[in-house]
Design an enzyme around this catalytic site. Structure first.
Site, PDB file in Angstrom:
ATOM      1  N   LYS A  11       0.833  -1.212   0.000  1.00  0.00           N
ATOM      2  CA  LYS A  11       0.000   0.000   0.000  1.00  0.00           C
ATOM      3  C   LYS A  11       0.862   1.254   0.000  1.00  0.00           C
ATOM      4  CE  LYS A  11      -4.304  -1.403   0.209  1.00  0.00           C
ATOM      5  NZ  LYS A  11      -5.344  -2.086   0.788  1.00  0.00           N
ATOM      6  N   LYS A  68      -3.536 -10.173  -7.267  1.00  0.00           N
ATOM      7  CA  LYS A  68      -4.774 -10.537  -6.567  1.00  0.00           C
ATOM      8  C   LYS A  68      -5.949  -9.732  -7.117  1.00  0.00           C
ATOM      9  CE  LYS A  68      -5.953  -8.689  -2.700  1.00  0.00           C
ATOM     10  NZ  LYS A  68      -6.191  -8.161  -1.357  1.00  0.00           N
ATOM     11  N   LYS A 103     -10.614  -5.280  -4.608  1.00  0.00           N
ATOM     12  CA  LYS A 103     -11.787  -4.410  -4.651  1.00  0.00           C
ATOM     13  C   LYS A 103     -11.402  -2.952  -4.492  1.00  0.00           C
ATOM     14  CE  LYS A 103     -12.891  -5.360   0.075  1.00  0.00           C
ATOM     15  NZ  LYS A 103     -11.742  -4.663   0.660  1.00  0.00           N
TER      16      LYS A 103
HETATM   17  P1  TYM Z   1     -10.038  -6.998   2.800  1.00  0.00           P
HETATM   18  O1  TYM Z   1     -11.134  -6.037   3.005  1.00  0.00           O
HETATM   19  O2  TYM Z   1      -8.924  -6.618   1.895  1.00  0.00           O
HETATM   20  O3  TYM Z   1     -10.575  -8.374   2.284  1.00  0.00           O
HETATM   21  C1  TYM Z   1     -11.681  -9.007   2.918  1.00  0.00           C
HETATM   22  C2  TYM Z   1     -11.533 -10.519   2.942  1.00  0.00           C
HETATM   23  O4  TYM Z   1     -11.551 -11.050   1.623  1.00  0.00           O
HETATM   24  C3  TYM Z   1     -10.363 -11.782   1.375  1.00  0.00           C
HETATM   25  N1  TYM Z   1      -9.965 -11.509  -0.017  1.00  0.00           N
HETATM   26  C4  TYM Z   1      -9.669 -12.449  -0.910  1.00  0.00           C
HETATM   27  N2  TYM Z   1      -9.647 -13.784  -0.829  1.00  0.00           N
HETATM   28  C5  TYM Z   1      -9.294 -14.464  -1.940  1.00  0.00           C
HETATM   29  N3  TYM Z   1      -8.954 -13.875  -3.111  1.00  0.00           N
HETATM   30  C6  TYM Z   1      -8.973 -12.534  -3.238  1.00  0.00           C
HETATM   31  N4  TYM Z   1      -8.652 -11.960  -4.388  1.00  0.00           N
HETATM   32  C7  TYM Z   1      -9.340 -11.757  -2.103  1.00  0.00           C
HETATM   33  N5  TYM Z   1      -9.463 -10.426  -1.892  1.00  0.00           N
HETATM   34  C8  TYM Z   1      -9.858 -10.290  -0.599  1.00  0.00           C
HETATM   35  C9  TYM Z   1      -9.348 -11.225   2.362  1.00  0.00           C
HETATM   36  O5  TYM Z   1      -8.321 -12.139   2.627  1.00  0.00           O
HETATM   37  C10 TYM Z   1     -10.203 -10.963   3.565  1.00  0.00           C
HETATM   38  O6  TYM Z   1     -10.437 -12.142   4.313  1.00  0.00           O
HETATM   39  N6  TYM Z   1      -7.611  -6.173   7.044  1.00  0.00           N
HETATM   40  C11 TYM Z   1      -8.732  -6.886   6.434  1.00  0.00           C
HETATM   41  C12 TYM Z   1     -10.065  -6.502   7.040  1.00  0.00           C
HETATM   42  C13 TYM Z   1     -10.118  -6.689   8.504  1.00  0.00           C
HETATM   43  C14 TYM Z   1     -10.218  -7.912   9.208  1.00  0.00           C
HETATM   44  C15 TYM Z   1     -10.236  -7.548  10.583  1.00  0.00           C
HETATM   45  C16 TYM Z   1     -10.280  -9.243   8.813  1.00  0.00           C
HETATM   46  C17 TYM Z   1     -10.080  -5.678   9.410  1.00  0.00           C
HETATM   47  N7  TYM Z   1     -10.143  -6.210  10.671  1.00  0.00           N
HETATM   48  C18 TYM Z   1     -10.304  -8.530  11.581  1.00  0.00           C
HETATM   49  C19 TYM Z   1     -10.376 -10.217   9.821  1.00  0.00           C
HETATM   50  C20 TYM Z   1     -10.374  -9.860  11.175  1.00  0.00           C
HETATM   51  C21 TYM Z   1      -8.747  -6.556   4.968  1.00  0.00           C
HETATM   52  O7  TYM Z   1      -8.222  -5.567   4.539  1.00  0.00           O
HETATM   53  O8  TYM Z   1      -9.454  -7.427   4.212  1.00  0.00           O
END
Ligand code: TYM
Length: 332
Positions: free
Chosen positions: A114, A196, A199
């Protein structure tokens, strides 16, 4: 009666939910509602580590809630809430900042990525993001944190922080396990199978969102980058594009890689891409239809997240009170 195990996870409303978020995370949340005590939230505090348009963030946060429900998360069985509604997240996040090391935070892959992408806005929040994520998790004492592959490192750091804190103050936090799906933990962009599916970057021409129309989904799959080998075979080293499509097809249909190879033996990529596209259209159709219905009912969504925050707060407060006492803060 034996207490239920706890599961918790969150997603940043920093962009429209994608097929990656669904296959890597949400799909695995919904099956666990009877077995586990489940907490799922919209991580809006995390979203602002990258500059957001306020109106879009507000809209997307409620839309994300509608999509959680449309994906099968029943608000009666799962605690669904908005992170910023439970102020204990920010408070414990601060405390845990004091137990997360500069070196550890500097090593986080997401921070490095990032920072490279937002060179003009490498803010403190981006750096301390994992302490807030540790707080999100540890407040609810979960057993499992279901996430995609890219979040594993953050859950591992959460474990390290919890162990460090427990070592100093006694058993305050349960040390959770990451729960990563065997297939679908890393869905790649259809336009670039080296990256990856994301979003947050709306410019990824290879991302499929949960709200995309069938014709747009078909177009994306027909254009998906593959190779010139013309053989449907799972080989994530040498055939990244095809292996990604096979993973998606496997998640959407339940078929194994061997079954998929047999099904498309001797056929070119055209019919395979069409089949994958159609399977995704059918997978997402009921989600899109239900989410569209729910998004129109703002009052219902507000009620759900208000009730969810109340339930979440009760647990979060208990943990935070214990932490404040342990570190030596005077009780109110
Ligand atoms: P985030 O918002 O980037 O993604 C949300 C969830 O989706 C999964 N994910 C994917 N899995 C497979 N292939 C992909 N292309 C893909 N893109 C996203 C991510 O692994 C995630 O599980 N920091 C976290 C959000 C968060 C969180 C938490 C998660 C904040 N606090 C506490 C768990 C527990 C994040 O940025 O995920």
């Amino acid at each position: 009666m034996e207490e239920k195990k706890v599961m918790l996870s969150g997603i940043k409303p920093s962009g429209d939910l994608t097929l990656g978020s669904y296959l890597g995370a949400i799909k695995h949340w919904k099956e666990r509602a009877d077995e586990f005590d489940c907490y799922y939230f919209m991580a809006d505090l995390h979203a602002i580590t990258v500059r957001q348009n306020p109106a879009d963030l507000r809209r997307r946060t409620l839309e994300q809630l509608a999509q959680y429900i449309a994906c099968g998360l029943d608000p009666e069985k799962n605690t669904l809430f908005i992170q910023s509604h439970v102020h204990e997240h920010a408070e414990l996040g601060w405390v845990l900042n004091c137990y997360a090391m500069f070196g550890e935070l500097s090593r986080m892959t997401q921070f490095k990525d990032k920072s490279a992408k937002n060179a003009d806005n490498i803010n403190g929040g981006l750096f301390t993001y994992p302490s807030l994520m540790a707080a999100d998790i540890l407040l609810y004492q979960p057993d499992y944190v279901p996430v995609g592959e890219d979040q594993k490192q953050h859950v591992e750091l959460t474990r390290d922080i919890a162990n460090r804190f427990n070592h100093i103050y006694g058993d305050v936090f349960k040390v959770p396990e990451p729960y990563i799906p065997k297939v679908g933990a890393r869905i790649m962009s259809l336009a670039n199978p080296e990256a990856k599916m994301s979003k947050s970057e709306n410019d990824d021409p290879g991302r499929v969102t949960l709200m995309d129309k069938p014709e747009d989904i078909m177009r994306l799959f027909k254009r998906a980058i593959t190779d010139c080998d013309a053989c449907v075979r799972y080989d994530p080293e040498n055939k990244k594009g095809i292996s990604n499509l096979m993973t998606i097809y496997s998640c959407a249909t339940g078929r194994t890689f061997a079954q998929i190879e047999t099904e498309f033996a001797g056929q070119g990529y055209g019919s395979f891409k069409t089949a994958v596209g159609e399977s995704v259209v059918e997978l997402l159709r009921p989600i899109r239809e239900e989410a569209t219905r729910l998004i129109a009912d703002k009052a219902y969504l507000q009620d759900v997240c208000r009730a969810g925050a109340q339930k979440a707060e009760y647990i979060a407060q208990k943990t935070l009170r214990k932490v404040y006492k342990k570190v030596g803060f005077v009780a109110k």
